[in-house]
Write a protein that holds these residues in place. Sequence first.
Motif, PDB file in Angstrom:
ATOM      1  N   ALA A  98      10.610  -3.118 -10.374  1.00  0.00           N
ATOM      2  CA  ALA A  98       9.916  -2.182 -10.386  1.00  0.00           C
ATOM      3  C   ALA A  98       8.474  -3.311  -8.609  1.00  0.00           C
ATOM      4  N   TYR A  99       8.359  -4.082  -8.761  1.00  0.00           N
ATOM      5  CA  TYR A  99       8.734  -4.605  -7.625  1.00  0.00           C
ATOM      6  C   TYR A  99       9.041  -4.385  -6.763  1.00  0.00           C
ATOM      7  N   LEU A 100      11.004  -3.932  -6.411  1.00  0.00           N
ATOM      8  CA  LEU A 100      11.440  -3.029  -5.796  1.00  0.00           C
ATOM      9  C   LEU A 100      10.843  -2.019  -5.338  1.00  0.00           C
ATOM     10  N   ARG A 101      10.793  -1.691  -5.841  1.00  0.00           N
ATOM     11  CA  ARG A 101      10.306  -0.047  -5.347  1.00  0.00           C
ATOM     12  C   ARG A 101       8.962   0.249  -5.663  1.00  0.00           C
ATOM     13  N   LEU A 102       7.900  -0.356  -5.249  1.00  0.00           N
ATOM     14  CA  LEU A 102       6.993  -0.659  -5.698  1.00  0.00           C
ATOM     15  C   LEU A 102       6.436  -1.739  -3.684  1.00  0.00           C
ATOM     16  N   ALA A 103       7.157  -2.611  -3.269  1.00  0.00           N
ATOM     17  CA  ALA A 103       6.913  -2.642  -1.738  1.00  0.00           C
ATOM     18  C   ALA A 103       7.711  -1.837  -0.985  1.00  0.00           C
ATOM     19  N   GLU A 104       8.847  -1.214  -1.492  1.00  0.00           N
ATOM     20  CA  GLU A 104       8.469  -0.104  -0.545  1.00  0.00           C
ATOM     21  C   GLU A 104       8.262   1.163  -0.024  1.00  0.00           C
ATOM     22  N   VAL A 105       7.975   1.486  -1.693  1.00  0.00           N
ATOM     23  CA  VAL A 105       6.411   2.277  -1.412  1.00  0.00           C
ATOM     24  C   VAL A 105       5.600   2.056  -0.330  1.00  0.00           C
ATOM     25  N   LEU A 106       5.220   0.545  -1.061  1.00  0.00           N
ATOM     26  CA  LEU A 106       3.761   0.589   0.273  1.00  0.00           C
ATOM     27  C   LEU A 106       4.408   0.844   1.777  1.00  0.00           C
ATOM     28  N   VAL A 107       5.947  -0.168   1.947  1.00  0.00           N
ATOM     29  CA  VAL A 107       6.139   0.313   3.741  1.00  0.00           C
ATOM     30  C   VAL A 107       6.361   1.589   3.184  1.00  0.00           C
ATOM     31  N   ASN A 108       6.135   2.459   3.085  1.00  0.00           N
ATOM     32  CA  ASN A 108       6.710   4.381   3.983  1.00  0.00           C
ATOM     33  C   ASN A 108       5.599   4.673   3.416  1.00  0.00           C
ATOM     34  N   MET A 109       4.407   4.048   2.891  1.00  0.00           N
ATOM     35  CA  MET A 109       2.976   4.255   2.990  1.00  0.00           C
ATOM     36  C   MET A 109       2.186   3.712   4.165  1.00  0.00           C
ATOM     37  N   SER A 110       2.967   2.761   5.167  1.00  0.00           N
ATOM     38  CA  SER A 110       2.728   1.562   6.069  1.00  0.00           C
ATOM     39  C   SER A 110       0.684   0.479   5.701  1.00  0.00           C
ATOM     40  N   ARG A 111       1.752   0.492   4.027  1.00  0.00           N
ATOM     41  CA  ARG A 111      -0.121  -0.510   3.847  1.00  0.00           C
ATOM     42  C   ARG A 111       0.926  -1.984   3.944  1.00  0.00           C
ATOM     43  N   THR A 112       1.051  -2.535   5.037  1.00  0.00           N
ATOM     44  CA  THR A 112       1.987  -3.289   5.196  1.00  0.00           C
ATOM     45  C   THR A 112       1.494  -4.676   4.370  1.00  0.00           C
ATOM     46  N   ASP A 113       0.285  -4.964   4.994  1.00  0.00           N
ATOM     47  CA  ASP A 113      -0.950  -5.872   4.118  1.00  0.00           C
ATOM     48  C   ASP A 113      -0.336  -6.123   2.775  1.00  0.00           C
ATOM     49  N   GLU A 114      -1.393  -5.308   1.951  1.00  0.00           N
ATOM     50  CA  GLU A 114       0.038  -5.071   0.587  1.00  0.00           C
ATOM     51  C   GLU A 114       1.261  -5.557   0.368  1.00  0.00           C
ATOM     52  N   ALA A 115       1.735  -4.856   1.237  1.00  0.00           N
ATOM     53  CA  ALA A 115       3.660  -4.643   0.566  1.00  0.00           C
ATOM     54  C   ALA A 115       3.966  -6.571   1.483  1.00  0.00           C
ATOM     55  N   LEU A 116       3.266  -7.067   2.050  1.00  0.00           N
ATOM     56  CA  LEU A 116       3.290  -8.452   2.451  1.00  0.00           C
ATOM     57  C   LEU A 116       3.262  -9.065   1.168  1.00  0.00           C
ATOM     58  N   ALA A 117       2.208  -8.769   0.726  1.00  0.00           N
ATOM     59  CA  ALA A 117       1.634 -10.013  -0.425  1.00  0.00           C
ATOM     60  C   ALA A 117       1.965  -9.641  -1.555  1.00  0.00           C
ATOM     61  N   LEU A 118       2.646  -8.030  -1.716  1.00  0.00           N
ATOM     62  CA  LEU A 118       3.236  -8.066  -3.209  1.00  0.00           C
ATOM     63  C   LEU A 118       4.559  -8.923  -2.716  1.00  0.00           C
ATOM     64  N   VAL A 119       5.271  -8.742  -1.368  1.00  0.00           N
ATOM     65  CA  VAL A 119       6.460  -9.826  -2.173  1.00  0.00           C
ATOM     66  C   VAL A 119       6.705 -10.797  -2.344  1.00  0.00           C
ATOM     67  N   GLN A 120       5.143 -11.831  -1.136  1.00  0.00           N
ATOM     68  CA  GLN A 120       5.174 -12.925  -1.752  1.00  0.00           C
ATOM     69  C   GLN A 120       4.790 -13.548  -3.337  1.00  0.00           C
ATOM     70  N   GLU A 121       3.978 -12.740  -3.668  1.00  0.00           N
ATOM     71  CA  GLU A 121       3.539 -12.218  -5.429  1.00  0.00           C
ATOM     72  C   GLU A 121       5.382 -12.877  -6.281  1.00  0.00           C
ATOM     73  N   PHE A 122       5.912 -12.146  -5.965  1.00  0.00           N
ATOM     74  CA  PHE A 122       7.344 -11.849  -6.131  1.00  0.00           C
ATOM     75  C   PHE A 122       8.191 -12.967  -6.231  1.00  0.00           C
TER      76      PHE A 122
END
Length: 257
Positions: A194-218
């Motif tokens: 779920a972490y891996l796919r969520l990060a990928e979807v956020l990146v694809n939607m150009s939601r960079t800050d959310e994706a970065l925060a997610l990776v740090q949470e991971f």
Amino acid sequence: MSGSSAFVISNILPYLCGILALLLLWQYHQKQVLTGRIQSIDIFDRSGIRIYVFATPDDGQICKACWEANGMVYLPSQVANKDFVPRGSSCANSGRCTIVMAGMYGAWLEARNVVHRLRAAGRTGSLKLSAQELSELLKGNWEQSVSAATDRLAVLMLAALSGEKKNPEAAINAYRLAIREAKEVHDLPLVVPAYLRLAEVLVNMSRTDEALALVQEFEERYPREGRTRPYDPTETQRGLMAIKKSRLKTASVGRRA
């Protein structure tokens, strides 16, 4: 003699009635199980899982071996086998493909049909669902079934994997739900994917800050130090998130420059 027979009958009659009552109760229980109104739990398997569904996202980055295994369904006895391999061959991407093995009880009609087909498959203990069959399984009336609480995260996760392109927001919500609410043992294998796919979807939607925060949470949730726990990310998965973090930081700096 007749008095003796009457005495014997009067003594065993309560036992015969008890046996008859148990048989009727067992038949009633079987009907309830078959209609999905109650769960049948194997006393030797306390997980409450009757089927495992192997799934991958439809993002064009999955190797042939993993993609061909998408939609495979297995009995728990097969998955528990020490020699169990969900794919016909090894992942051609050296484990970089995101895969999910979702365990479910499956009390709704479509899932019960899959369980019956699996059990009829004999020693193989597996079968392949077509894309349509998998879709019908996930669109079944699972929310009204007795196994809704058990199967909720697995169903939503599987639906998210197949629906990232059509409905990315629904996929995002499903992945966040798995990350936040997976507590039972059968749901824990969903968290890292779920972490891996969520990060990928956020990146694809150009939601960079959310994706970065997610990776740090991971990284905070799965620190490299300390004792390794079941269902922790593999080194390959950690590496994928580290690469994503580096790229996201670069993109974030470039956007603000």
